[in-house]
Structures are given as structure tokens and as C-alpha cells.
Enzyme design. Structure first.
Site, PDB file in Angstrom:
ATOM      1  N   SER A  54      28.021  36.817  61.700  1.00 30.46           N
ATOM      2  CA  SER A  54      29.157  36.563  62.598  1.00 30.46           C
ATOM      3  C   SER A  54      29.002  37.400  63.860  1.00 30.46           C
ATOM      4  O   SER A  54      28.062  38.193  64.001  1.00 30.46           O
ATOM      5  CB  SER A  54      30.485  36.912  61.903  1.00 30.46           C
ATOM      6  OG  SER A  54      30.534  38.295  61.608  1.00 30.46           O
ATOM      7  N   SER A  94      27.330  51.025  71.413  1.00 30.90           N
ATOM      8  CA  SER A  94      28.666  50.682  71.901  1.00 30.90           C
ATOM      9  C   SER A  94      28.967  51.533  73.126  1.00 30.90           C
ATOM     10  O   SER A  94      28.357  52.592  73.321  1.00 30.90           O
ATOM     11  CB  SER A  94      29.697  50.968  70.802  1.00 30.90           C
ATOM     12  OG  SER A  94      31.018  50.841  71.284  1.00 30.90           O
ATOM     13  N   LYS A 119      27.587  55.966  66.652  1.00 35.51           N
ATOM     14  CA  LYS A 119      26.968  55.221  67.744  1.00 35.51           C
ATOM     15  C   LYS A 119      26.296  56.156  68.763  1.00 35.51           C
ATOM     16  O   LYS A 119      25.264  55.796  69.345  1.00 35.51           O
ATOM     17  CB  LYS A 119      28.008  54.333  68.430  1.00 35.51           C
ATOM     18  CG  LYS A 119      28.522  53.187  67.551  1.00 35.51           C
ATOM     19  CD  LYS A 119      27.405  52.242  67.137  1.00 35.51           C
ATOM     20  CE  LYS A 119      27.953  50.989  66.461  1.00 35.51           C
ATOM     21  NZ  LYS A 119      26.865  50.048  66.084  1.00 35.51           N
ATOM     22  N   THR A 153      35.173  39.365  69.057  1.00 40.52           N
ATOM     23  CA  THR A 153      34.711  39.173  67.680  1.00 40.52           C
ATOM     24  C   THR A 153      35.793  39.689  66.731  1.00 40.52           C
ATOM     25  O   THR A 153      36.881  40.089  67.165  1.00 40.52           O
ATOM     26  CB  THR A 153      33.415  39.946  67.430  1.00 40.52           C
ATOM     27  OG1 THR A 153      33.691  41.354  67.472  1.00 40.52           O
ATOM     28  CG2 THR A 153      32.358  39.611  68.485  1.00 40.52           C
ATOM     29  N   TYR A 162      33.169  56.356  64.347  1.00 46.01           N
ATOM     30  CA  TYR A 162      32.386  55.307  64.998  1.00 46.01           C
ATOM     31  C   TYR A 162      31.613  55.864  66.189  1.00 46.01           C
ATOM     32  O   TYR A 162      30.412  55.595  66.349  1.00 46.01           O
ATOM     33  CB  TYR A 162      33.334  54.197  65.436  1.00 46.01           C
ATOM     34  CG  TYR A 162      32.676  52.965  66.008  1.00 46.01           C
ATOM     35  CD1 TYR A 162      31.898  52.138  65.228  1.00 46.01           C
ATOM     36  CD2 TYR A 162      32.889  52.622  67.349  1.00 46.01           C
ATOM     37  CE1 TYR A 162      31.321  50.985  65.760  1.00 46.01           C
ATOM     38  CE2 TYR A 162      32.321  51.476  67.884  1.00 46.01           C
ATOM     39  CZ  TYR A 162      31.534  50.669  67.082  1.00 46.01           C
ATOM     40  OH  TYR A 162      30.969  49.522  67.618  1.00 46.01           O
TER      41      TYR A 162
END
Length: 271
Positions: free
Chosen positions: A15, A138, A155, A186, A151
Site C-alpha cells: 500500500s 521522512s 528515521k 496514505t 519515529y
């Protein structure tokens, strides 16, 4: 870089950005290896591609399965020309309220497992003297973003690994690309982990109004084809933040120059 008949292996391909990249590369004549945990969703993506494709479902945290997947991806056409480390999970929780296990899980999925998969494939590309490694980081890997401490840590770490690896691989014919997406439309925020490790289950308006995955994928693949080492895919304030923290090309050149001048050999000789 011409992708016609090249083999591109994408993790997290069921996805979002991963699926969009599969469609973009397939449209450029590539052969696609799709990996993720959900075989049915991978098959659904494969059915849209109109290109040669191979499904290798596995959990990136399962090292034995990852090593088997690596062997299978190489054996399919004899080589993997492009590897995209895209599998990952985001976060929406304050550090003060977040269970330590959330940090462990996000860093395992978004950083350690991506490094492990790359390390498994690296000898293949280095021995061939060609290939491209693509790391989906990111904007939160360039700028610490609130509610994303785990996160951002993962990243940022992924970019550090990629930058050091790029310098080492610069004399071996293997290109390394870092992609820093901003808000892409998304399910990333729906699937993000909350403070207790459960899925958040709802989206952010900034994500819902973000860049369309197909447009983001085109920008990413165009950048890789052009040889860009750091590719920022964002708009508005996010783009401005990413550009402010962009790693200068001259610094990347300096690191590659150190390797070309024998830095690794001197360090190894010193023990």
C-alpha cells in the site's frame, strides 16, 4: 538510470508509497519484487502492474525469513538492481506518555530491520559493482517533529546509516539514495502507533490533503534516475523545513573523497 528490464525490490509494497513506487517503476519497464506481510494485498498490487512481478511476503523483523527473501529476490532474475527499504510504521504520541516498548518496536521496524535487510543484500551489489539502495526516511528524519519522538529517532538513524554507507559504496559502483517524504496521502497516520502501542486508527488532515502517492512516486523515481543522493518530496512548510536541513552535496562529496583517498584502508591498517 534506465530501469527497463531492471529488477526492483520494494519492501512495504502492499500500500501507500511502496505500492505507488511499484506502479511507477513497472510503468518504466522494470521487473518488480513486492514484499510485505500481507500476501493478498501484495497480489492485488501485482495485478495492477502489467509487468513481470514476484511476491515475497515476509515480516521484516523475522531475520530468517528476510535472508530467505533476499536469496529468492536475487535468484528470480539473477540480480537485484534496486532495493527500496520502505517498510515502516509511524507514531502519534507524546514522549511523556509513550511506553518504552513503542520505541523498541518502531526502531526495530523502521531502522534495525531496514539495516539488516540492506546488509544481507549488500555483498550481492558490491560483488556485481552496480546497484541502487533507496531508503525511505521522512521529513521527520531531518527535523524532530512533536508526537513522533520514536519515529524521528528511527528515521534520523536511517539517514545516518545511509550517508555513511553511501561513502563506503562510492568506490564500489553502488548508489545510495535517501528520500525524505513529507505528508503523502496514505494510511500512515491511521496505522501509526499510539502511546500504548495500539494503532491510532484515524488520519490527520495534513496527511489527507497531502501529495498524491502517484505524484510522490514519480518525483522519487525521477530523482533516483537523475542520480540525486537526497530527494525531498514535500510541499509548503514541510518542504521548507526539509530544504533547511538538506545535506549539502559538497559534504557528501567530501565523505566520498575520503574513501577514494584510502580512508578505509588506513583505518583498517591501524586495527
Amino acid at each position: 538510470m534506465n530501469f527497463e528490464n531492471k529488477t526492483v525490490w520494494i519492501t512495504g509494497a502492499s500500500s501507500g508509497i511502496g505500492a505507488a513506487l511499484a506502479r511507477e517503476w513497472a510503468g518504466r519497464g522494470a521487473k518488480i519484487v513486492l514484499s510485505g506481510r500481507d500476501e493478498a494485498r501484495l497480489a492485488s498490487v501485482a495485478n495492477e502492474l502489467h509487468a513481470e512481478s514476484l511476491l515475497i511476503p515476509f515480516d521484516v523483523r523475522d531475520e530468517a525469513a528476510m535472508l530467505e527473501a533476499t536469496a529468492g529476490a536475487i535468484a528470480w532474475n539473477g540480480s537485484v538492481d534496486v532495493f527500496v527499504a520502505n517498510a515502516g510504521v509511524s507514531q502519534r504520541s507524546q514522549a511523556l506518555k509513550t511506553d518504552m516498548q513503542v520505541y523498541r518496536d518502531i526502531i526495530d521496524i523502521d531502522l534495525t530491520s531496514q539495516i539488516a535487510a540492506t546488509q544481507a543484500l549488500l555483498p550481492h551489489m558490491a560483488d556485481r559493482g552496480s546497484g541502487a539502495l533507496v531508503f525511505i526516511s521522512s521529513i521527520a528524519g531531518k527535523v524532530g517533529v512533536p508526537m513522533r519522538t520514536a519515529y524521528s529517532a528511527a528515521k534520523f538513524g536511517l539517514i545516518g546509516y545511509a550517508d555513511a554507507l553511501r561513502a563506503e559504496m562510492s568506490v564500489k559502483g553502488v548508489n545510495v539514495h535517501v528520500i525524505a517524504p513529507g505528508s503523502i496521502a496514505t494510511n500512515v497516520s491511521r496505522n501509526a502507533l499510539s502511546a500504548d502501542g495500539s494503532k491510532r486508527g484515524k488520519s490527520d488532515s495534513v496527511i489527507d490533503n497531502g501529495i498524491k502517492p502517484a505524484d510522490a512516486a514519480k518525483t522519487m523515481v525521477d530523482g533516483i534516475a537523475a542520480g540525486q543522493r537526497e530527494i525531498i518530496v514535500a510541499q509548503g512548510m514541510e518542504e521548507a523545513m526539509g530544504e533547511m536541513r538538506r545535506t549539502p552535496d559538497q559534504l557528501l562529496d567530501q565523505m566520498a573523497g575520503m574513501v577514494a583517498a584510502g580512508y578505509i584502508e588506513r583505518m583498517e591498517a591501524e586495527g
